[in-house]
Design a protein around this motif. Structure first.
Motif, PDB file in Angstrom:
ATOM      1  N   VAL A  87       1.004  -1.136  -0.161  1.00  0.00           N
ATOM      2  CA  VAL A  87      -0.044  -0.083   0.024  1.00  0.00           C
ATOM      3  C   VAL A  87       1.036   1.242  -0.099  1.00  0.00           C
ATOM      4  CG1 VAL A  87      -1.809   1.301   1.315  1.00  0.00           C
ATOM      5  CG2 VAL A  87      -1.814  -1.229   1.342  1.00  0.00           C
ATOM      6  N   THR A  88       0.707   2.222  -0.957  1.00  0.00           N
ATOM      7  CA  THR A  88       1.311   3.456  -1.053  1.00  0.00           C
ATOM      8  C   THR A  88       0.719   4.401  -0.522  1.00  0.00           C
ATOM      9  OG1 THR A  88       0.939   3.665  -3.427  1.00  0.00           O
ATOM     10  CG2 THR A  88       2.944   2.500  -2.918  1.00  0.00           C
ATOM     11  N   SER A 121       1.378  -2.134  -7.481  1.00  0.00           N
ATOM     12  CA  SER A 121       1.260  -2.532  -8.755  1.00  0.00           C
ATOM     13  C   SER A 121      -0.099  -3.114  -9.111  1.00  0.00           C
ATOM     14  CB  SER A 121       2.312  -3.550  -8.997  1.00  0.00           C
ATOM     15  OG  SER A 121       1.961  -4.835  -8.431  1.00  0.00           O
ATOM     16  N   PRO A 122      -0.348  -3.290 -10.454  1.00  0.00           N
ATOM     17  CA  PRO A 122      -1.804  -3.780 -10.644  1.00  0.00           C
ATOM     18  C   PRO A 122      -2.333  -5.080 -10.276  1.00  0.00           C
ATOM     19  CG  PRO A 122      -0.729  -2.852 -12.748  1.00  0.00           C
ATOM     20  CD  PRO A 122       0.385  -2.779 -11.624  1.00  0.00           C
ATOM     21  N   ALA A 158      -0.526   2.825  -8.205  1.00  0.00           N
ATOM     22  CA  ALA A 158       0.288   4.187  -8.111  1.00  0.00           C
ATOM     23  C   ALA A 158       0.928   4.391  -9.522  1.00  0.00           C
ATOM     24  CB  ALA A 158       1.585   4.039  -7.105  1.00  0.00           C
ATOM     25  N   GLU A 159       1.021   5.529  -9.961  1.00  0.00           N
ATOM     26  CA  GLU A 159       1.581   5.896 -11.213  1.00  0.00           C
ATOM     27  C   GLU A 159       3.060   5.710 -10.977  1.00  0.00           C
ATOM     28  OE1 GLU A 159       0.200   9.369 -12.837  1.00  0.00           O
ATOM     29  OE2 GLU A 159      -1.717   9.023 -12.026  1.00  0.00           O
ATOM     30  N   GLY A 160       3.767   5.320 -11.900  1.00  0.00           N
ATOM     31  CA  GLY A 160       5.592   5.248 -12.153  1.00  0.00           C
ATOM     32  C   GLY A 160       5.739   4.195 -11.702  1.00  0.00           C
TER      33      GLY A 160
END
Length: 160
Positions: A87-88, A121-122, A158-160
């Motif tokens: 989890v970010t 990640s997805p 999260a992007e990137g």
């Protein structure tokens, strides 16, 4: 059979709303108070403004809802960590419904948590959604209330 571990918590609530005549009438005092615990900053409390409280202070109903939201988040972060879900970010905009009953009493009828979780990640997204049920099962506060605590989570990556 091993005994259950017990944890004891202590708080202090100090009424600060005596305007000089105490509670000689319903309108003669403020509902202000401080909530404290050893070594922690005080929380400025009052009643809900509907009950002659101050809107710029926390009320018990908000604190109960915040405790449910905090407990779910902490349980959720734990189950994610032990299940390989990174989890970010986590935000919850919880809502609670309280119903007034006769004679000035009332009770909560529902709490609805809206956790928005961001994962790294997805391939973690589906697991991240399902882990809310386990977190709910572990939440000390949700296990202590007599009304339903429901969840409508969203998960993004999260992007990137």
């Amino acid at each position: 059979m091993p005994s259950a571990r017990q944890h004891t918590y202590e708080t202090e609530v100090v009424w600060t709303g005596n305007l000089g005549t105490g509670t000689d009438s319903y309108r003669s005092y403020r509902r202000t108070h401080d909530v404290a615990a050893a070594g922690l900053p005080a929380i400025a409390g009052s009643a809900d403004p509907h009950f002659r409280g101050d809107a710029d202070r926390w009320n018990p109903e908000q604190l109960l809802l915040a405790a449910l939201s905090q407990c779910h988040m902490l349980s959720y972060l734990h189950v994610c960590a032990v299940n390989g879900v990174v989890v970010t970010a986590y935000t919850d905009r919880a809502t609670g419904t309280m119903e007034e009953t006769g004679g000035g009493a009332g009770h909560f009828t529902r709490a609805l948590l809206h956790p928005h979780v961001e994962v790294a990640s997805p391939d973690m997204a589906d697991k991240a959604r399902t882990l809310h049920a386990e977190a709910h099962h572990l939440c000390f506060i949700a296990n202590s209330v007599n009304f339903p605590v429901e969840h409508e989570p969203t998960v993004t990556v999260a992007e990137g």
